[in-house]
Motif scaffolding. Structure first.
Motif, PDB file in Angstrom:
ATOM      1  N   ASP A 135       0.846  -1.182   0.000  1.00  0.00           N
ATOM      2  CA  ASP A 135       0.000   0.000   0.000  1.00  0.00           C
ATOM      3  C   ASP A 135       0.890   1.243   0.000  1.00  0.00           C
ATOM      4  N   PHE A 136       0.333   2.347  -0.472  1.00  0.00           N
ATOM      5  CA  PHE A 136       1.092   3.589  -0.513  1.00  0.00           C
ATOM      6  C   PHE A 136       0.143   4.761  -0.412  1.00  0.00           C
ATOM      7  N   LYS A 137       0.541   5.767   0.352  1.00  0.00           N
ATOM      8  CA  LYS A 137      -0.217   7.019   0.439  1.00  0.00           C
ATOM      9  C   LYS A 137       0.779   8.164   0.452  1.00  0.00           C
ATOM     10  N   PRO A 138       0.813   8.944  -0.639  1.00  0.00           N
ATOM     11  CA  PRO A 138       1.735  10.085  -0.641  1.00  0.00           C
ATOM     12  C   PRO A 138       1.359  11.066   0.462  1.00  0.00           C
ATOM     13  N   ASP A 139       2.380  11.672   1.057  1.00  0.00           N
ATOM     14  CA  ASP A 139       2.117  12.615   2.142  1.00  0.00           C
ATOM     15  C   ASP A 139       2.161  14.065   1.670  1.00  0.00           C
ATOM     16  N   LYS A 140       2.431  14.258   0.364  1.00  0.00           N
ATOM     17  CA  LYS A 140       2.462  15.613  -0.183  1.00  0.00           C
ATOM     18  C   LYS A 140       2.381  15.544  -1.707  1.00  0.00           C
ATOM     19  N   ILE A 141       2.193  16.684  -2.318  1.00  0.00           N
ATOM     20  CA  ILE A 141       2.274  16.777  -3.769  1.00  0.00           C
ATOM     21  C   ILE A 141       3.734  16.575  -4.145  1.00  0.00           C
ATOM     22  N   SER A 142       3.968  15.738  -5.146  1.00  0.00           N
ATOM     23  CA  SER A 142       5.336  15.422  -5.535  1.00  0.00           C
ATOM     24  C   SER A 142       5.417  15.238  -7.049  1.00  0.00           C
ATOM     25  N   VAL A 143       6.555  15.633  -7.620  1.00  0.00           N
ATOM     26  CA  VAL A 143       6.740  15.625  -9.065  1.00  0.00           C
ATOM     27  C   VAL A 143       7.816  14.621  -9.476  1.00  0.00           C
ATOM     28  N   SER A 144       7.542  13.941 -10.571  1.00  0.00           N
ATOM     29  CA  SER A 144       8.548  13.126 -11.254  1.00  0.00           C
ATOM     30  C   SER A 144       8.626  13.648 -12.685  1.00  0.00           C
ATOM     31  N   TYR A 145       9.840  13.934 -13.128  1.00  0.00           N
ATOM     32  CA  TYR A 145      10.060  14.398 -14.500  1.00  0.00           C
ATOM     33  C   TYR A 145      10.373  13.217 -15.395  1.00  0.00           C
ATOM     34  N   MET A 146       9.733  13.187 -16.557  1.00  0.00           N
ATOM     35  CA  MET A 146      10.056  12.223 -17.604  1.00  0.00           C
ATOM     36  C   MET A 146      10.109  12.982 -18.929  1.00  0.00           C
ATOM     37  N   LEU A 147      11.025  13.938 -19.019  1.00  0.00           N
ATOM     38  CA  LEU A 147      11.098  14.815 -20.183  1.00  0.00           C
ATOM     39  C   LEU A 147      11.599  14.113 -21.439  1.00  0.00           C
ATOM     40  N   ALA A 148      12.195  12.937 -21.290  1.00  0.00           N
ATOM     41  CA  ALA A 148      12.612  12.155 -22.457  1.00  0.00           C
ATOM     42  C   ALA A 148      11.522  11.168 -22.866  1.00  0.00           C
TER      43      ALA A 148
END
Length: 156
Positions: free
Chosen positions: A71-84
């Motif tokens: 299970d997973f629950k993010p604790d904040k807004i978070s960004v992952s870049y996949m610009l390629a």
């Protein structure tokens, strides 16, 4: 060996803007650190199942939870870049994070350059599209790994 290391670093750095990658930790796909960073981001090279990406720690935790079917629950807004984009990766199902075959999926996606954004409250995803044809949509809705996909360029 140095050429391989440099190629991995170049691939990893292709995932994010220079303002992120210049001070990011660079890891191989197996997790070995090739360069220690200082800004909290970790960048990974192209791999068989996913394109190059630069993650904040929440994203690394999400991926580890998913790989271990936890299970997973993010604790904040978070960004992952996949610009390629996804590069030579196979892509994924938009609804099932565990799907492995595009032939068995009616919602398989392989994106060009994009951002992925986690939110701490799933109600923040309400009203957003789940259609991958839209420029902004929710991937893996109704799973612990749900996140917003933001297209920022066409696949090359």
């Amino acid at each position: 060996m140095a050429a391989d290391k440099e190629a991995i670093i170049i691939s990893a750095e292709s995932a994010g803007p220079a303002v992120v990658t210049a001070n990011a930790t660079i890891k191989r796909g197996d997790g070995k650190v090739l360069r220690k960073g200082s800004n909290g981001y970790t960048c990974y090279p192209q791999q068989e199942i996913i394109g190059p990406m630069c993650n904040e720690p929440v994203w690394d935790a999400l991926i580890q939870a998913m790989l271990n079917k936890k299970d997973f629950k993010p604790d904040k807004i978070s960004v992952s870049y996949m610009l390629a984009g996804e590069g030579s990766a196979i892509g994924t199902s938009n609804s099932d994070p565990y799907a492995t075959n595009s032939d068995n999926s009616d919602d398989w996606v392989k994106e060009g350059p994009h951002l992925m954004i986690t939110v701490p409250d799933p109600t923040m995803l309400e009203g957003l599209s789940t259609n991958p044809d839209d420029p902004v949509y929710v991937m893996w809705k109704d799973t612990p790994y749900a996140h917003i996909m933001v297209k920022i360029g066409a696949d090359k």
